[in-house]
Design an enzyme around this catalytic site. Structure first.
Site, PDB file in Angstrom:
ATOM      1  CE  LYS A 271     -63.092   0.513  69.598  1.00  0.00           C
ATOM      2  NZ  LYS A 271     -63.348  -0.809  68.996  1.00  0.00           N
ATOM      3  NE  ARG A 345     -63.569  -2.418  58.492  1.00  0.00           N
ATOM      4  CZ  ARG A 345     -64.046  -3.574  58.916  1.00  0.00           C
ATOM      5  NH1 ARG A 345     -64.939  -4.224  58.216  1.00  0.00           N
ATOM      6  NH2 ARG A 345     -63.609  -4.107  60.058  1.00  0.00           N
TER       7      ARG A 345
HETATM    8  N1  BES Z   1     -59.417  -0.256  66.385  1.00  0.00           N
HETATM    9  C1  BES Z   1     -60.378  -1.295  66.346  1.00  0.00           C
HETATM   10  C2  BES Z   1     -59.746  -2.672  66.336  1.00  0.00           C
HETATM   11  C3  BES Z   1     -59.039  -3.111  67.588  1.00  0.00           C
HETATM   12  C4  BES Z   1     -59.734  -3.818  68.556  1.00  0.00           C
HETATM   13  C5  BES Z   1     -57.694  -2.883  67.769  1.00  0.00           C
HETATM   14  C6  BES Z   1     -59.085  -4.261  69.694  1.00  0.00           C
HETATM   15  C7  BES Z   1     -57.043  -3.311  68.904  1.00  0.00           C
HETATM   16  C8  BES Z   1     -57.736  -4.013  69.858  1.00  0.00           C
HETATM   17  C9  BES Z   1     -61.237  -1.162  65.091  1.00  0.00           C
HETATM   18  O1  BES Z   1     -61.485   0.124  64.665  1.00  0.00           O
HETATM   19  C10 BES Z   1     -62.568  -1.771  65.394  1.00  0.00           C
HETATM   20  O2  BES Z   1     -63.245  -1.264  66.243  1.00  0.00           O
HETATM   21  N2  BES Z   1     -62.888  -2.850  64.708  1.00  0.00           N
HETATM   22  C11 BES Z   1     -64.126  -3.530  64.908  1.00  0.00           C
HETATM   23  C12 BES Z   1     -64.684  -3.881  63.566  1.00  0.00           C
HETATM   24  C13 BES Z   1     -66.106  -4.377  63.610  1.00  0.00           C
HETATM   25  C14 BES Z   1     -67.038  -3.280  64.060  1.00  0.00           C
HETATM   26  C15 BES Z   1     -66.499  -4.883  62.238  1.00  0.00           C
HETATM   27  C16 BES Z   1     -63.850  -4.767  65.722  1.00  0.00           C
HETATM   28  O3  BES Z   1     -62.816  -5.422  65.532  1.00  0.00           O
HETATM   29  O4  BES Z   1     -64.661  -5.076  66.591  1.00  0.00           O
HETATM   30 MN    MN Z   2     -63.159   0.968  65.620  1.00  0.00          MN
END
Ligand code: BES
Ligand code: MN
Ligand code: ZN
Length: 490
Positions: A271, A345
């Site tokens: 990230k 997921r």
């Molecule tokens: N934990 C994150 C989602 C999230 C993002 C929660 C911001 C709270 C605030 C999740 O694991 C994630 O990183 N999701 C990705 C999915 C994508 C890579 C398909 C996302 O939402 O960017």
């Molecule tokens: Mn994630």
């Protein structure tokens, strides 16, 4: 914090602070009018000069300087009388609790001019609004905490019902605070092992059975997707099973599944640095599930309930899973990992497979699953998707009743196109469009024909600014929602 109910005249009740709710533009409520008279017309003056008019969630403190039994009054706006709801009562009570955070206030009285439902709302709002997380402050904060809250009810109100409402609200608040505390903990403390320890502690204190699977047992059950997520971290994953039996022996359990990623760096699909510290809250689903089990046991709900928590940390290291890897989930389905940041997921799909082995009456999962859900709904509603209309309807209704609102997104088959892999049964990430839907669609592949609902709490688990009964920080979202839903099943 202790709640008490007293049948007392607020005008004559000696206390450091008396909280009084005021409807917008109504300075002539009997209690308010009597206080106004004793104080030489100061309340009427506030309304007249529009310094305080009862607008929802506005407050005003008045020192009584010996002219009335309470030392001060805290007026809090309830908004227009015609628009009044239990949610507004909760908000106003929460606002009052936050406004009272001061070193000198330890005991508070709150006037509640109504029966059980109103008292329930006021007590919940107060208990939730007064929350702070100060475990890591080495000096006691200037604020301090309120120790006792006396709810004053008018003569003639049924006392027993009011007392029950206050006691239940207190238990519910305890469960929400427990959930908030877990989410507030930093990632170096709240590891998968820490979540497991808290679950075991809870099972010792309440009538809840608990089992914790460590790595070998997770392996033995074939939960390779969960293992893949945790492989890049020194912290070993855990699979936590909480089992509460309040119903008939043969009755099928409702199974709750909570995402327990104790820190989500994104893994090799790292990230961006900004805001990454927030990803300690990626176990808010797990915390909510633990809170619901605590509340269910504490309130002795007459049903069977299982909580499943796949817990892992998503970090990049030499052993981490990589983009392009193919893994075989517990169900036997193969998954191409196109993004290691779509880890939630993966952890959840194996937990859902385990849920199916329990012959569930319904499965409800809670997860901080997608950034797309934050974009779509912000912090005012959690996303709702699922395969059962009745289940979704019940959840939405509970959302309206508790203020933990849900908004449904579609789960049409066509969305599945985005999740097709060239070399495996599916891939774990479908790109930028319809992110919340494709994540849910992925999960849907693991629930078979079971009744299932998915609640995306990415936007609602953490409150950025602080408002009414949600102080800045972890909200504990999901606990009150699901307790309300489960109560409605009986
Ligand atoms: N934990 C994150 C989602 C999230 C993002 C929660 C911001 C709270 C605030 C999740 O694991 C994630 O990183 N999701 C990705 C999915 C994508 C890579 C398909 C996302 O939402 O960017
Ligand atoms: Mn994630
Ligand atoms: Zn995540």
């Amino acid at each position: 914090m202790k709640f008490q109910v007293r049948m007392e005249d607020p005008f004559a009740y000696a206390c450091p602070v008396l909280v009084l709710g005021c409807f917008e533009g109504k300075a002539d409520e009997p209690v308010l009018a009597r206080l106004d008279q004793a104080l030489g017309g100061v309340v009427a003056a506030l309304f007249r000069e529009k310094e305080f008019t009862g607008v929802l969630n506005r407050t005003r403190v008045i020192h009584t300087l010996g002219q009335a039994a309470p030392e001060r009054l805290l007026l809090v706006g309830l908004g227009k009388e015609k628009e009044f709801t239990p949610e507004r009562m909760r908000q106003a009570a929460g606002t009052a609790a936050q406004a009272l955070a001061s070193p000198s206030v330890r005991a508070v009285a709150v006037f509640v001019p109504g029966g059980e439902p109103l008292l329930r709302a006021a007590a919940a709002g107060f208990g939730l609004g007064a929350y702070t997380f100060d475990q890591y402050k080495t000096k006691a904060d200037e604020t301090g905490e309120i120790e006792t809250v006396d709810f004053l009810i008018p003569a003639g109100t049924p006392l027993e019902g009011a007392e029950r409402a206050a006691a239940e609200a207190m238990r519910l608040c305890e469960a929400v605070r427990f959930s908030r505390d877990l989410v507030s903990q930093p990632g170096n403390v709240a590891t998968p092992a820490f979540l497991a320890e808290k679950a075991l502690e809870m099972s010792a204190r309440f009538d809840i059975a608990c089992r914790v699977w460590e790595r070998d047992e997770i392996e033995r059950h074939g939960m390779e997707a969960l293992l893949a997520v945790g492989r890049g971290s020194r912290q070993q994953p855990r699979f936590i099973i909480l089992d509460y039996r309040g119903g008939e022996e043969k009755e099928k359990p409702v199974v709750l599944v909570g995402k327990g990623i104790t820190f989500d760096s994104g893994g090799i699909s790292l990230k961006p640095r900004e805001g990454m510290e927030k990803m300690k809250n990626d176990m808010a689903g797990a915390a909510a599930v633990m809170g619901v089990l605590m509340a269910a046991a504490s309130l002795a709900l007459p049903l069977n309930l299982v909580g499943l928590i796949p817990a892992a940390e998503n970090l990049p290291d030499g052993n981490a899973y990589r983009p392009g890897d193919v893994i075989r989930a517990m169900s036997g389905k193969t998954i191409e990992v196109t993004n290691t940041d779509a880890e939630g997921r993966l952890a959840l799909c194996d937990a859902l497979s385990h849920a199916l082995t329990l012959r569930p009456a319904a499965i409800i999962d809670l997860a901080t699953l997608t950034g797309a859900c934050v974009v779509a709904l912000g912090s005012l509603a959690s996303g709702l998707l699922g395969n059962d209309e009745g289940l979704k309807r019940g959840l939405k209704k509970a959302g309206e009743a508790t203020g933990e609102r849900l908004w449904e997104l579609p789960l049409w088959d066509e969305y599945g196109e985005l999740m097709k892999s060239d070399i495996a049964d599916l891939k774990n990430s479908g790109g930028p469009s319809a992110g919340t839907v494709t994540a849910a669609w992925f999960l849907k592949n693991f629930v078979g024909t079971a009744r299932w609902a998915h609640i995306d709490i990415a936007g609602t688990a953490w409150e950025e600014k602080g408002r009414h009964y949600l102080p800045k920080g972890a909200t504990g979202v999901g606990v009150r929602l699901l307790v309300e839903y489960l109560r409605g099943l009986r």
